[in-house]
Structure formats: C-alpha cells, structure tokens
Design an enzyme around this catalytic site. Structure first.
Site, PDB file in Angstrom:
ATOM      1  CB  ALA A  44      39.711  38.471  19.801  1.00 43.67           C
ATOM      2  CD  GLU A  51      33.058  37.991  16.348  1.00 44.23           C
ATOM      3  OE1 GLU A  51      31.829  37.606  16.330  1.00 44.23           O
ATOM      4  OE2 GLU A  51      34.065  37.186  16.697  1.00 44.23           O
ATOM      5  N   GLY A  60      35.893  35.300  19.232  1.00 43.75           N
ATOM      6  CA  GLY A  60      37.114  34.155  19.215  1.00 43.75           C
ATOM      7  C   GLY A  60      36.779  32.840  20.226  1.00 43.75           C
ATOM      8  CD  GLU A  73      35.727  33.520  15.435  1.00 45.06           C
ATOM      9  OE1 GLU A  73      36.244  34.258  16.344  1.00 45.06           O
ATOM     10  OE2 GLU A  73      35.753  33.725  14.215  1.00 45.06           O
TER      11      GLU A  73
HETATM   12  N1  CAA Z   1      38.383  41.606  25.451  1.00 47.93           N
HETATM   13  C1  CAA Z   1      38.820  42.095  26.477  1.00 47.93           C
HETATM   14  N2  CAA Z   1      38.291  42.322  27.837  1.00 47.93           N
HETATM   15  C2  CAA Z   1      37.261  41.517  27.934  1.00 47.93           C
HETATM   16  C3  CAA Z   1      36.593  40.719  26.939  1.00 47.93           C
HETATM   17  C4  CAA Z   1      37.216  40.675  25.640  1.00 47.93           C
HETATM   18  N3  CAA Z   1      36.548  40.083  24.606  1.00 47.93           N
HETATM   19  N4  CAA Z   1      35.620  40.456  27.491  1.00 47.93           N
HETATM   20  C5  CAA Z   1      35.358  40.632  28.741  1.00 47.93           C
HETATM   21  N5  CAA Z   1      36.412  41.515  29.176  1.00 47.93           N
HETATM   22  C6  CAA Z   1      36.824  42.066  30.317  1.00 47.93           C
HETATM   23  C7  CAA Z   1      35.789  43.366  30.613  1.00 47.93           C
HETATM   24  O1  CAA Z   1      36.437  44.437  30.091  1.00 47.93           O
HETATM   25  C8  CAA Z   1      35.927  43.274  31.995  1.00 47.93           C
HETATM   26  O2  CAA Z   1      37.473  44.067  32.449  1.00 47.93           O
HETATM   27  P1  CAA Z   1      37.734  45.200  33.643  1.00 47.93           P
HETATM   28  O3  CAA Z   1      36.869  44.338  34.818  1.00 47.93           O
HETATM   29  O4  CAA Z   1      38.795  45.388  33.588  1.00 47.93           O
HETATM   30  O5  CAA Z   1      36.489  46.123  33.196  1.00 47.93           O
HETATM   31  C9  CAA Z   1      36.120  41.794  32.629  1.00 47.93           C
HETATM   32  O6  CAA Z   1      36.524  41.331  31.251  1.00 47.93           O
HETATM   33  C10 CAA Z   1      34.879  41.451  33.107  1.00 47.93           C
HETATM   34  O7  CAA Z   1      34.041  41.708  31.833  1.00 47.93           O
HETATM   35  P2  CAA Z   1      32.522  42.180  32.260  1.00 47.93           P
HETATM   36  O8  CAA Z   1      32.583  43.393  33.543  1.00 47.93           O
HETATM   37  O9  CAA Z   1      32.021  43.062  30.952  1.00 47.93           O
HETATM   38  O10 CAA Z   1      31.688  41.036  32.732  1.00 47.93           O
HETATM   39  P3  CAA Z   1      30.155  40.945  32.646  1.00 47.93           P
HETATM   40  O11 CAA Z   1      29.377  39.646  33.357  1.00 47.93           O
HETATM   41  O12 CAA Z   1      29.331  42.116  32.785  1.00 47.93           O
HETATM   42  O13 CAA Z   1      29.659  40.674  31.044  1.00 47.93           O
HETATM   43  C11 CAA Z   1      30.273  39.549  28.851  1.00 47.93           C
HETATM   44  C12 CAA Z   1      30.360  39.474  30.384  1.00 47.93           C
HETATM   45  C13 CAA Z   1      28.861  39.672  28.488  1.00 47.93           C
HETATM   46  C14 CAA Z   1      30.990  38.381  28.422  1.00 47.93           C
HETATM   47  C15 CAA Z   1      31.108  40.767  28.371  1.00 47.93           C
HETATM   48  O14 CAA Z   1      32.344  41.019  29.021  1.00 47.93           O
HETATM   49  C16 CAA Z   1      31.244  41.011  26.960  1.00 47.93           C
HETATM   50  O15 CAA Z   1      30.314  41.344  26.318  1.00 47.93           O
HETATM   51  N6  CAA Z   1      32.657  40.670  26.615  1.00 47.93           N
HETATM   52  C17 CAA Z   1      32.902  40.936  25.104  1.00 47.93           C
HETATM   53  C18 CAA Z   1      32.287  40.049  24.333  1.00 47.93           C
HETATM   54  C19 CAA Z   1      32.789  40.253  22.910  1.00 47.93           C
HETATM   55  O16 CAA Z   1      32.299  40.969  22.293  1.00 47.93           O
HETATM   56  N7  CAA Z   1      33.536  39.175  21.968  1.00 47.93           N
HETATM   57  C20 CAA Z   1      33.994  39.258  20.775  1.00 47.93           C
HETATM   58  C21 CAA Z   1      35.246  40.037  20.766  1.00 47.93           C
HETATM   59  S1  CAA Z   1      35.609  40.296  19.045  1.00 47.93           S
HETATM   60  C22 CAA Z   1      36.326  39.057  18.565  1.00 47.93           C
HETATM   61  O17 CAA Z   1      36.380  37.687  18.851  1.00 47.93           O
HETATM   62  C23 CAA Z   1      36.845  39.080  17.322  1.00 47.93           C
HETATM   63  C24 CAA Z   1      37.293  37.927  16.603  1.00 47.93           C
HETATM   64  O18 CAA Z   1      36.311  37.104  15.926  1.00 47.93           O
HETATM   65  C25 CAA Z   1      38.570  37.452  16.139  1.00 47.93           C
END
Ligand code: CAA
Length: 259
Positions: A64, A133, A110, A113
């Site tokens: 998400a 999460e 998400g 999921e």
């Molecule tokens: N939401 C919003 N933006 C996201 C994102 C997310 N889930 N995942 C990645 N992005 C964005 C980053 O902020 C970044 O944006 P900018 O270039 O503007 O800074 C861009 O995508 C590229 O990401 P990274 O620079 O972080 O890329 P990376 O290769 O270094 O890392 C990753 C990749 C490990 C996937 C890392 O991006 C990450 O940990 N992302 C979040 C994963 C996460 O925690 N997901 C769970 C979300 S909560 C959820 O899903 C709740 C639910 O169940 C409903």
C-alpha cells in the site's frame, strides 16, 4: 476506459492486468485500487484467464502507498482504506475464471496480499515476498493475516508477519506460497503457457471446480465433499459435459462453449 496507474490488455481469452506505477514501485494508493477494481469489474465473458503482474523492472507491488497512508490520522479513514483494499481483492477472488499472479519483483505488504488473492502465484527468480507492516507500526490490512495463514499455516504466517522479513522466491516456493520460480524473462511466457492449457478445458467445469474448492476450503470435509458431489452432478446435461465426453469417444479435441 482509460487508466493512469494500471494497464489492462487482452490477448484473445487471456487478460493481463498490470499495476503500472513504477516510480513508486507500483504501490497501491486509493486511485490505483479504484482503477484495479474498475478493471476487474470490466472483464467480460470473453476473458477466461486473468494474469496480474507489475510494471517496470523491480516490483510486482511494493505494498500500500505509505506516503498516502501516512496522512491518515483517523481510525474511520484507515477503516475505509482497508475496506477498499479488501473489496478490490475479494472481487478478484470471486472471479469464476482462473487468476494467476506473475510476481516479477517485490511483492510486499499489499502487494503480497494482492498475489495471495489470486488462485496461484508464479514468481521470477528476483522476486521477494513479505508482509513488513509491523515495521511500520501496523498490521497487514488487505487480507494478509488471513489468506497467508490459510496457504502456509499459522506458524509460517506468524514468522513472516512478526519478523516483517522478506523471503526470496526459492524460500517462498519451499513454504508453498509460490508454485514455480522462473527466470525473469520467462515468467510471463510461463503464465501464458499455463493459461493456454486451461483454455483447452471446459470453462464451466473449471469455474465449478474453483467454486467448490473455494467454498469447501473453510468447511469440514463432509460438507465440502457434499459441495463437490453437487458440483459434479450439476455439470451433467451441460453442453460442455456432452461435448467433452462425446469428443473423447470420437477421438477428437473437444470444442467447449462454456454452456
Ligand atoms: N509506498 C509508497 N512509495 C513506495 C513504496 C510504498 N509501499 N515502496 C516504494 N516506494 C517508493 C519509494 O519511496 C521511492 O520513491 P522516491 O524515488 O520518490 O524516493 C521509490 O518507490 C523507489 O523505492 P526505493 O528507493 O525504496 O527502492 P529500493 O530498491 O531502495 O527499495 C523496497 C525497495 C525494499 C521495496 C523499499 O522501497 C520498501 O521497503 N518499500 C516499502 C515496502 C513496504 O513496507 N510495504 C508495505 C506497505 S504497508 C501495507 O502494504 C499495508 C497493507 O497491508 C494494506
């Protein structure tokens, strides 16, 4: 209909729905979830298999949208967001056609999921899956605690959710979350070849099999087997049943109409 964050492409009876917001690793914001829901609703009877995948090189869906979620201050707004995700994925799950997740990269939160709401998952060698999460101070909110548990069992689900860790495609296959691991360049072709095998079979029989598997999964064996017997019996007299058996006896490929 035109979409901003997804793509819906049709190749004969196979539709491919791509979450296509690579600048945010295909993260699911409100708009993307709404477009996803509309795209799933738009599928007509001519679509017989749906493949779900992610745009760009890195991600299936990285979860998400954390930037959007971080502005949610109130419980009711969070509840609404969770309901949107649940509704979209329940709609996907309720389709009577086979749905395949082609996990081409990060499938986190998400995104994991979303893959779990498909009938099964094929992953590329570079895929990484997980439910991180708890590291954000929340829990999976689009069905992960429930669907993952039903697929890999409580202990594995708890391990993944409590540690918030990521597993690679090989580990995901080992625990039964992913069916097969493919080189990245072969993932979609593999999904399409599995779809082609399914297209040779009776659509009516496949949808009945899917229905009894899904409805039976949460019932005891006796009740679940009753559903199977009913489903089996209901197919007799259908055009597909008559054609399938006639074609076998006439030693020719069957031509199914789904009726
Ligand atoms: N939401 C919003 N933006 C996201 C994102 C997310 N889930 N995942 C990645 N992005 C964005 C980053 O902020 C970044 O944006 P900018 O270039 O503007 O800074 C861009 O995508 C590229 O990401 P990274 O620079 O972080 O890329 P990376 O290769 O270094 O890392 C990753 C990749 C490990 C996937 C890392 O991006 C990450 O940990 N992302 C979040 C994963 C996460 O925690 N997901 C769970 C979300 S909560 C959820 O899903 C709740 C639910 O169940 C409903």
């Amino acid at each position: 209909m035109t979409y901003e964050n997804i793509r819906l492409e049709h190749d004969g009876a196979v539709a491919t729905l791509t979450i296509d917001r690579p600048k945010a690793l295909n993260a699911l914001n409100n708009k993307t979830l709404q477009e996803f829901e509309a795209a799933v609703k738009s599928l007509g009877a001519d679509t017989r298999v749906l493949i779900v995948t992610g745009g760009g090189e890195k991600a299936f869906v990285a979860g998400a949208d954390i930037a959007e979620m971080s502005s949610i201050a109130e419980h009711p707004e969070a509840q609404k967001f969770a309901e949107l995700g649940h509704r979209a994925f329940a709609l996907l799950e309720s389709l009577s056609i086979p749905t395949i997740a082609a996990v081409n990269g990060f499938a986190l939160g998400g995104g994991c999921e979303l893959a779990l709401a498909c009938d099964f998952i094929y992953a590329s060698e570079k895929a990484q899956l997980g439910l991180p999460e708890v590291g954000l101070g929340v829990i999976p909110g689009f069905g992960g605690t429930q669907r993952l548990t039903r697929i890999v069992g409580r202990a594995r689900a708890k391990e993944l959710i409590f540690t918030g860790g990521r597993i690679d495609a090989a580990k995901a296959k080992e625990i039964g979350l992913v069916l097969e691991v493919l080189p990245a360049a072969e993932l979609l072709a593999h999904c399409r070849s599995v779809a082609a095998k399914m297209l040779k079979n009776s659509p009516l029989a496949i949808s009945t099999a899917k229905r009894v598997i899904e409805q039976g999964a949460d019932k005891d064996l006796g009740e679940a087997n009753t559903l199977e017997r009913q489903g089996f019996a209901e197919l007799f007299g259908s055009d597909d049943q008559r054609e399938g058996m006639k074609a076998f006896l006439e030693k020719r490929p069957a031509v199914f109409t789904g009726k």
